[in-house]
Design a protein around this motif. Sequence first.
Motif, PDB file in Angstrom:
ATOM      1  N   LEU A 112       0.828  -1.212   0.000  1.00 39.90           N
ATOM      2  CA  LEU A 112       0.000   0.000   0.000  1.00 39.90           C
ATOM      3  C   LEU A 112       0.859   1.257   0.000  1.00 39.90           C
ATOM      4  O   LEU A 112       0.387   2.349  -0.311  1.00 39.90           O
ATOM      5  N   PHE A 113       2.128   1.064   0.406  1.00 36.50           N
ATOM      6  CA  PHE A 113       2.994   2.230   0.577  1.00 36.50           C
ATOM      7  C   PHE A 113       4.207   2.154  -0.335  1.00 36.50           C
ATOM      8  O   PHE A 113       4.675   1.068  -0.671  1.00 36.50           O
ATOM      9  N   LYS A 114       4.687   3.326  -0.713  1.00 30.14           N
ATOM     10  CA  LYS A 114       5.949   3.380  -1.436  1.00 30.14           C
ATOM     11  C   LYS A 114       7.081   3.207  -0.433  1.00 30.14           C
ATOM     12  O   LYS A 114       6.863   3.236   0.781  1.00 30.14           O
ATOM     13  N   SER A 115       8.292   3.054  -0.939  1.00 26.04           N
ATOM     14  CA  SER A 115       9.407   2.781  -0.023  1.00 26.04           C
ATOM     15  C   SER A 115       9.672   3.973   0.901  1.00 26.04           C
ATOM     16  O   SER A 115      10.220   3.810   1.991  1.00 26.04           O
ATOM     17  N   ASP A 116       9.237   5.179   0.509  1.00 27.79           N
ATOM     18  CA  ASP A 116       9.430   6.331   1.402  1.00 27.79           C
ATOM     19  C   ASP A 116       8.287   6.483   2.419  1.00 27.79           C
ATOM     20  O   ASP A 116       8.245   7.448   3.175  1.00 27.79           O
ATOM     21  N   GLY A 117       7.351   5.498   2.419  1.00 24.81           N
ATOM     22  CA  GLY A 117       6.297   5.519   3.426  1.00 24.81           C
ATOM     23  C   GLY A 117       5.050   6.291   3.024  1.00 24.81           C
ATOM     24  O   GLY A 117       4.084   6.363   3.781  1.00 24.81           O
ATOM     25  N   HIS A 118       5.048   6.872   1.826  1.00 24.09           N
ATOM     26  CA  HIS A 118       3.829   7.524   1.323  1.00 24.09           C
ATOM     27  C   HIS A 118       2.895   6.490   0.707  1.00 24.09           C
ATOM     28  O   HIS A 118       3.336   5.407   0.331  1.00 24.09           O
ATOM     29  N   TYR A 119       1.611   6.847   0.577  1.00 28.88           N
ATOM     30  CA  TYR A 119       0.679   5.926  -0.064  1.00 28.88           C
ATOM     31  C   TYR A 119       1.061   5.742  -1.526  1.00 28.88           C
ATOM     32  O   TYR A 119       1.318   6.718  -2.235  1.00 28.88           O
ATOM     33  N   ALA A 120       1.092   4.485  -1.965  1.00 31.57           N
ATOM     34  CA  ALA A 120       1.399   4.196  -3.361  1.00 31.57           C
ATOM     35  C   ALA A 120       0.254   4.716  -4.230  1.00 31.57           C
ATOM     36  O   ALA A 120       0.465   5.215  -5.332  1.00 31.57           O
ATOM     37  N   GLU A 121      -0.961   4.576  -3.701  1.00 29.60           N
ATOM     38  CA  GLU A 121      -2.128   5.082  -4.415  1.00 29.60           C
ATOM     39  C   GLU A 121      -2.904   5.975  -3.458  1.00 29.60           C
ATOM     40  O   GLU A 121      -3.180   5.574  -2.321  1.00 29.60           O
ATOM     41  N   GLU A 122      -3.245   7.144  -3.903  1.00 24.13           N
ATOM     42  CA  GLU A 122      -3.986   8.089  -3.064  1.00 24.13           C
ATOM     43  C   GLU A 122      -5.296   7.436  -2.596  1.00 24.13           C
ATOM     44  O   GLU A 122      -6.051   6.910  -3.417  1.00 24.13           O
ATOM     45  N   PRO A 123      -5.582   7.449  -1.278  1.00 24.73           N
ATOM     46  CA  PRO A 123      -6.865   6.893  -0.815  1.00 24.73           C
ATOM     47  C   PRO A 123      -8.041   7.652  -1.449  1.00 24.73           C
ATOM     48  O   PRO A 123      -7.918   8.848  -1.734  1.00 24.73           O
ATOM     49  N   ALA A 124      -9.117   6.933  -1.670  1.00 24.26           N
ATOM     50  CA  ALA A 124     -10.277   7.531  -2.350  1.00 24.26           C
ATOM     51  C   ALA A 124     -11.028   8.464  -1.404  1.00 24.26           C
ATOM     52  O   ALA A 124     -10.959   8.342  -0.189  1.00 24.26           O
ATOM     53  N   ASN A 125     -11.736   9.402  -2.027  1.00 24.75           N
ATOM     54  CA  ASN A 125     -12.679  10.234  -1.274  1.00 24.75           C
ATOM     55  C   ASN A 125     -13.970   9.471  -1.109  1.00 24.75           C
ATOM     56  O   ASN A 125     -14.567   9.044  -2.094  1.00 24.75           O
ATOM     57  N   TRP A 126     -14.415   9.287   0.123  1.00 30.31           N
ATOM     58  CA  TRP A 126     -15.731   8.693   0.327  1.00 30.31           C
ATOM     59  C   TRP A 126     -16.679   9.847   0.592  1.00 30.31           C
ATOM     60  O   TRP A 126     -16.722  10.360   1.709  1.00 30.31           O
ATOM     61  N   SER A 127     -17.440  10.219  -0.418  1.00 27.79           N
ATOM     62  CA  SER A 127     -18.302  11.379  -0.202  1.00 27.79           C
ATOM     63  C   SER A 127     -19.532  10.962   0.598  1.00 27.79           C
ATOM     64  O   SER A 127     -20.128   9.929   0.316  1.00 27.79           O
ATOM     65  N   SER A 128     -19.880  11.753   1.595  1.00 31.02           N
ATOM     66  CA  SER A 128     -20.953  11.473   2.565  1.00 31.02           C
ATOM     67  C   SER A 128     -21.170   9.976   2.821  1.00 31.02           C
ATOM     68  O   SER A 128     -22.216   9.434   2.488  1.00 31.02           O
ATOM     69  N   PRO A 129     -20.175   9.343   3.417  1.00 33.27           N
ATOM     70  CA  PRO A 129     -20.276   7.893   3.659  1.00 33.27           C
ATOM     71  C   PRO A 129     -21.447   7.512   4.556  1.00 33.27           C
ATOM     72  O   PRO A 129     -21.997   6.416   4.435  1.00 33.27           O
ATOM     73  N   ASP A 130     -21.835   8.446   5.465  1.00 36.64           N
ATOM     74  CA  ASP A 130     -22.859   8.066   6.442  1.00 36.64           C
ATOM     75  C   ASP A 130     -24.219   7.806   5.814  1.00 36.64           C
ATOM     76  O   ASP A 130     -25.084   7.167   6.429  1.00 36.64           O
ATOM     77  N   ALA A 131     -24.421   8.279   4.593  1.00 38.22           N
ATOM     78  CA  ALA A 131     -25.671   7.975   3.888  1.00 38.22           C
ATOM     79  C   ALA A 131     -25.822   6.464   3.736  1.00 38.22           C
ATOM     80  O   ALA A 131     -26.934   5.924   3.746  1.00 38.22           O
ATOM     81  N   ALA A 132     -24.681   5.771   3.643  1.00 40.35           N
ATOM     82  CA  ALA A 132     -24.706   4.311   3.474  1.00 40.35           C
ATOM     83  C   ALA A 132     -25.359   3.616   4.665  1.00 40.35           C
ATOM     84  O   ALA A 132     -25.904   2.514   4.533  1.00 40.35           O
ATOM     85  N   LEU A 133     -25.292   4.275   5.847  1.00 36.58           N
ATOM     86  CA  LEU A 133     -25.793   3.623   7.061  1.00 36.58           C
ATOM     87  C   LEU A 133     -27.310   3.457   7.049  1.00 36.58           C
ATOM     88  O   LEU A 133     -27.872   2.785   7.904  1.00 36.58           O
ATOM     89  N   ASN A 134     -27.975   4.095   6.080  1.00 43.38           N
ATOM     90  CA  ASN A 134     -29.426   3.918   5.952  1.00 43.38           C
ATOM     91  C   ASN A 134     -29.776   2.813   4.957  1.00 43.38           C
ATOM     92  O   ASN A 134     -30.941   2.561   4.693  1.00 43.38           O
ATOM     93  N   GLU A 135     -28.752   2.206   4.385  1.00 45.03           N
ATOM     94  CA  GLU A 135     -29.029   1.224   3.326  1.00 45.03           C
ATOM     95  C   GLU A 135     -28.703  -0.187   3.796  1.00 45.03           C
ATOM     96  O   GLU A 135     -27.593  -0.469   4.216  1.00 45.03           O
ATOM     97  N   LYS A 136     -29.713  -1.040   3.674  1.00 44.07           N
ATOM     98  CA  LYS A 136     -29.542  -2.426   4.076  1.00 44.07           C
ATOM     99  C   LYS A 136     -28.421  -3.095   3.277  1.00 44.07           C
ATOM    100  O   LYS A 136     -27.647  -3.884   3.813  1.00 44.07           O
ATOM    101  N   ARG A 137     -28.355  -2.739   1.989  1.00 44.48           N
ATOM    102  CA  ARG A 137     -27.347  -3.372   1.127  1.00 44.48           C
ATOM    103  C   ARG A 137     -25.920  -3.057   1.577  1.00 44.48           C
ATOM    104  O   ARG A 137     -25.003  -3.833   1.360  1.00 44.48           O
ATOM    105  N   PHE A 138     -25.770  -1.856   2.192  1.00 42.33           N
ATOM    106  CA  PHE A 138     -24.437  -1.508   2.682  1.00 42.33           C
ATOM    107  C   PHE A 138     -23.978  -2.502   3.761  1.00 42.33           C
ATOM    108  O   PHE A 138     -22.835  -2.943   3.768  1.00 42.33           O
TER     109      PHE A 138
END
Lengths: 151, 67
Positions: A56-82
Amino acid sequence: MAAIQGVQNFAGQSSIRTWLVGILKHKIIDHLRRQSREAPLQTDADEFSLEDLDGLFKSDGHYAEEPANWSSPDAALNEKRFFEALERCMQGLPDKSAKAFMMREVLGMETGEICKELRISSTNCWVLLYRARTALRLCLEKSWFGAPARP
Amino acid sequence: MGLFSLTCKQASRLQSQALDRELRLSERLALGFHLGLCDACRKISMQMDFLRRAARAYRVSDDDSGN
């Protein structure tokens, strides 16, 4: 047996919630045991080493891939499928990591109690929880939050 | 661990441990400083906090479903 002991320990301050949590804890652990009979087990050493997460990390300790933006994740908490997606992700965790995460985050147990239950050191307990959180983050990113937005 | 030398990899371990134990002052300072500068790690913090809320909500949804 753990649930019975739990109820006895809490006898002085017993509450329905404590009792329910004991039952649920049992249910979760039974579920995990059943599942671990079906799925090949990783050894302890595998779960306690974090080498497999190095990618997950490059050898210098940075993220190899930028973590994704989870836009308003809490909306998922109303969904059974989540919660179905979350459950599938939890089932994909290695055995001890799954147990540690369930006990810590689903049941809200203290880390000390979890170490005792799993008979491991606090350091290893933190490793399991870190592994679980990282794996769940990546799993939900793939299965629920979709492809990461690239700047 | 120096105050200014935390990598994202080290930060991610501390971010997780912050949910499980009280970090030492030096760890809190180093992590706070890193998060102030690092977008990627701020996202990770938000995601780990969300996992906690999701897991608690999962318990409630599990209790409701009665199975």
